[in-house]
Design an enzyme around this catalytic site. Structure first.
Site, mmCIF file in Angstrom:
data_model
loop_
_atom_site.group_PDB
_atom_site.id
_atom_site.type_symbol
_atom_site.label_atom_id
_atom_site.label_comp_id
_atom_site.label_asym_id
_atom_site.label_seq_id
_atom_site.Cartn_x
_atom_site.Cartn_y
_atom_site.Cartn_z
ATOM 1 N N ASP A 1 -6.339 0.536 0.548
ATOM 2 C CA ASP A 1 -6.390 0.374 1.993
ATOM 3 C C ASP A 1 -7.717 -0.286 2.341
ATOM 4 O OD1 ASP A 1 -8.337 2.249 1.699
ATOM 5 O OD2 ASP A 1 -7.199 3.887 2.538
ATOM 6 N N LYS B 1 0.831 -1.205 0.000
ATOM 7 C CA LYS B 1 0.000 0.000 0.000
ATOM 8 C C LYS B 1 0.868 1.258 0.000
ATOM 9 C CE LYS B 1 -2.467 3.381 2.153
ATOM 10 N NZ LYS B 1 -2.001 4.478 3.014
#
Length: 215
Positions: free
Chosen positions: A138, A120
């Site tokens: 996310d 991420k």
DNA sequence: ATCCCGAGGG
DNA sequence: CCCTCTGGAT
């Protein structure tokens, strides 16, 4: 079976979701990378409170590495997971100096090899700094992609690939911010507020939560 | 009480 | 896959 086009959904939610100006607050690749690492499981407000003093004292990988984990920890001790993050940032800075001449690499494998940097975070850096066609998925975006039916997938990678494939490259950066804000403040995990969602007509989520009765 | 603008380790 | 690390928001 054809999936709904994401474009009208993004257009709808863009109206009430301004794009944050992270690039203005963290102007160098190194400061943005560190800021994103510090942001894991932590609000921007908490991070932005400690970063000015930290970067004033250690604006570069060299100075940050010299600062050391203990003093980095002192700077960031008000944010969540600060002990782990202090250790990671110190090691990260050291690795940047040793392996990359103090330059943030524009390469996924190199980025993910840095402590504190997962997929991420690497995606945020690749997109925000280097303009690559990535989507940092996310928990908010993962939930939203599945709930809306716009980018369904059992894994983060599946949702990520769906979004990157279906969103025009030039729109990936603003779309990332809109989706995250939309997921955080409206398409929430607990009580999604479908009655005031501008993208509801493009969403397959059922049952859509009704508006609470007026007082 | 529960979840999160996660990552690392078992 | 599971767990842990943590402060903050709701």
């Amino acid at each position: 079976m054809k999936r709904a086009d994401i474009a009208p959904f993004l257009t709808a939610i863009s109206a009430n979701n301004p794009t944050p100006q992270t690039e203005l607050l963290y102007s160098t690749p190194f400061s943005l990378l560190v800021a994103v690492v510090l942001s894991a499981q932590t609000t921007d407000a908490a991070v932005n409170k400690v970063t000015p003093a930290l970067f004033a004292e250690a604006p570069t990988p060299q100075t940050m590495a010299a600062l050391g984990a203990a003093r980095i920890g002192h700077h960031i001790r008000t944010i969540g997971l600060w002990q782990t993050k202090a250790k990671n940032v110190a090691a990260l800075a050291q690795l940047l100096v040793e392996r990359h001449n103090g330059v943030v690499p524009a390469d996924r494998e190199a980025l993910e090899a840095l402590p504190g940097v997962g997929r991420k975070t690497a995606n945020v850096v690749l997109n925000e700094i280097f303009g690559q066609a990535t989507m940092a998925v996310d928990t908010h975006i993962f939930r939203l992609g599945n709930r809306t039916g716009l980018a369904p997938g059992a894994t983060v990678r599946a949702v990520e690939d769906g979004l990157v494939t279906r969103i025009p490259k030039s729109m990936l950066r603003p779309a990332h911010h809109w989706l995250i804000l939309h997921g955080r403040y409206l398409c929430k995990a607990r009580k999604p507020e479908c009655w005031r969602c501008p993208g509801a007509q493009f969403c397959t989520f059922t049952p859509k939560t009704p508006a609470p009765d007026a007082l």
